[in-house]
Design an enzyme around this catalytic site. Structure first.
Site, PDB file in Angstrom:
ATOM      1  CG  ASN A   6      -1.056   1.142   0.953  1.00  0.00           C
ATOM      2  OD1 ASN A   6      -1.440   2.074   0.322  1.00  0.00           O
ATOM      3  ND2 ASN A   6      -2.637   1.696   2.511  1.00  0.00           N
ATOM      4  CE  LYS A   8       0.613   2.951   4.760  1.00  0.00           C
ATOM      5  NZ  LYS A   8       0.151   3.658   6.350  1.00  0.00           N
ATOM      6  CG  HIS A  90      -5.674   2.252   5.242  1.00  0.00           C
ATOM      7  ND1 HIS A  90      -5.516   2.916   5.957  1.00  0.00           N
ATOM      8  CD2 HIS A  90      -4.740   0.859   4.511  1.00  0.00           C
ATOM      9  CE1 HIS A  90      -3.554   2.426   6.336  1.00  0.00           C
ATOM     10  NE2 HIS A  90      -3.328   1.749   5.658  1.00  0.00           N
ATOM     11  CD  GLU A  92      -3.218   5.559   6.652  1.00  0.00           C
ATOM     12  OE1 GLU A  92      -2.670   5.699   5.163  1.00  0.00           O
ATOM     13  OE2 GLU A  92      -2.085   5.456   7.225  1.00  0.00           O
ATOM     14  CD  GLU A 156      -3.370  -2.568   7.227  1.00  0.00           C
ATOM     15  OE1 GLU A 156      -2.595  -3.082   6.915  1.00  0.00           O
ATOM     16  OE2 GLU A 156      -4.258  -1.002   7.279  1.00  0.00           O
ATOM     17  N   GLY A 162       2.213   2.529  11.018  1.00  0.00           N
ATOM     18  CA  GLY A 162       3.121   3.599  10.664  1.00  0.00           C
ATOM     19  C   GLY A 162       3.896   3.675  11.838  1.00  0.00           C
ATOM     20  CB  SER A 192       5.265  -1.582  11.909  1.00  0.00           C
ATOM     21  OG  SER A 192       4.810  -0.298  12.334  1.00  0.00           O
TER      22      SER A 192
HETATM   23  C1  PEP Z   1      -0.506   0.224   5.912  1.00  0.00           C
HETATM   24  O1  PEP Z   1      -0.532   1.238   5.758  1.00  0.00           O
HETATM   25  O2  PEP Z   1      -1.919  -0.658   5.420  1.00  0.00           O
HETATM   26  C2  PEP Z   1       0.377  -0.789   6.950  1.00  0.00           C
HETATM   27  C3  PEP Z   1       0.248  -1.412   7.156  1.00  0.00           C
HETATM   28  O3  PEP Z   1       1.376   0.238   6.872  1.00  0.00           O
HETATM   29  P1  PEP Z   1       2.664   0.282   7.566  1.00  0.00           P
HETATM   30  O4  PEP Z   1       3.145  -1.044   7.313  1.00  0.00           O
HETATM   31  O5  PEP Z   1       3.465   0.982   7.686  1.00  0.00           O
HETATM   32  O6  PEP Z   1       2.606   0.524   9.108  1.00  0.00           O
END
Ligand code: PEP
Length: 232
Positions: A6, A8, A90, A92, A156, A162, A192
């Site tokens: 992803n 973003k 997601h 976000e 998630e 992040g 992460s």
């Molecule tokens: C994501 O954006 O779905 C995500 C898991 O980000 P990160 O790996 O940076 O934590």
């Protein structure tokens, strides 16, 4: 095993082209790989990854066929580009753009109806986990979804996205088991994921792959995670 990147709001068409040209040359047999660039970079990604096994997905999609919905993109528009699927829900989008379980359900439904592959994201916040509400939150988020051959979920935990904090493989496994007891579809872990922790997470039987944010932006770290998936 599926590894999805992803991106973003990173990588316009030029950087996307550079990444895809590099990705095309990698030996990644034995893992399903998906990249999810921003809307404006989808066309170049589809073009440069054509003829490979690597799929291109969007990061969101609207449920109406067309209409006065400024800033939104319709399923048919993604199909026209040759996009394979889309992320929906997601955290976000839920946190910053008012996405609700109801709108997530509508987006997922429309995308599946049109034959797109969907990665639907669910997960609890840190406060919800501390209040012992993880299962209630997941149950609520799952209530708008139905099993489908083209649907995978991404668990998630919001506190792990992040932040550099990763759920322990045990925590992820427990959540994945619960999710699968509610909806029998593959479940990716996201939060992460990096080359250093990928192998351990992906070794758990309930973890069917990863949705990778930050570490998917760099070709070397993304392909290292893909290779960990091949070995697991
Ligand atoms: C994501 O954006 O779905 C995500 C898991 O980000 P990160 O790996 O940076 O934590």
């Amino acid at each position: 095993m599926l590894i999805a990147g992803n991106w973003k709001m990173y990588k316009g068409p030029a950087e996307t082209a550079e990444f895809c040209l590099g990705l095309r040359d990698q030996e990644l047999e034995g893992v399903d790989v998906v990249v999810c660039p921003p809307f404006v970079s989808l066309a170049v990604a589809v073009q440069l990854l054509a003829g490979t096994e690597i799929a291109v997905a969007a990061q969101n999609v609207h449920w109406e066929e067309e209409g006065a919905y400024t800033g939104e993109v319709a399923v048919g528009m993604l199909r026209e580009l040759g996009v394979y699927g889309t992320i929906v829900g997601h955290s976000e989008r839920r946190q910053y753009f008012g996405e609700t379980d109801e709108t997530v359900g509508k987006r997922v439904h429309a995308a599946l109806e049109a034959g797109l592959f969907v990665i639907a994201c669910i997960g609890e916040t840190e406060e919800e986990r501390e209040r012992n509400e993880t299962e209630d939150v997941l149950r609520r988020q799952l209530s708008v979804l139905e099993p489908d051959d083209n649907l995978v979920l991404a668990y998630e935990p919001v506190w792990a996205i992040g932040t550099g904090k990763t759920a322990t493989p045990e925590m992820a496994h427990e959540a994945h088991d619960f999710i699968k007891s509610q909806l029998d579809v593959p479940v990716l872990y996201g939060g992460s994921v990096k080359p250093e922790n990928a192998a351990e997470l992906l070794s758990r039987s309930s973890i069917d792959g990863a949705l990778v944010g930050g570490a998917s932006l760099d070709l070397e770290s993304f392909t290292a995670i893909c290779r960990a998936a091949i070995r697991s």
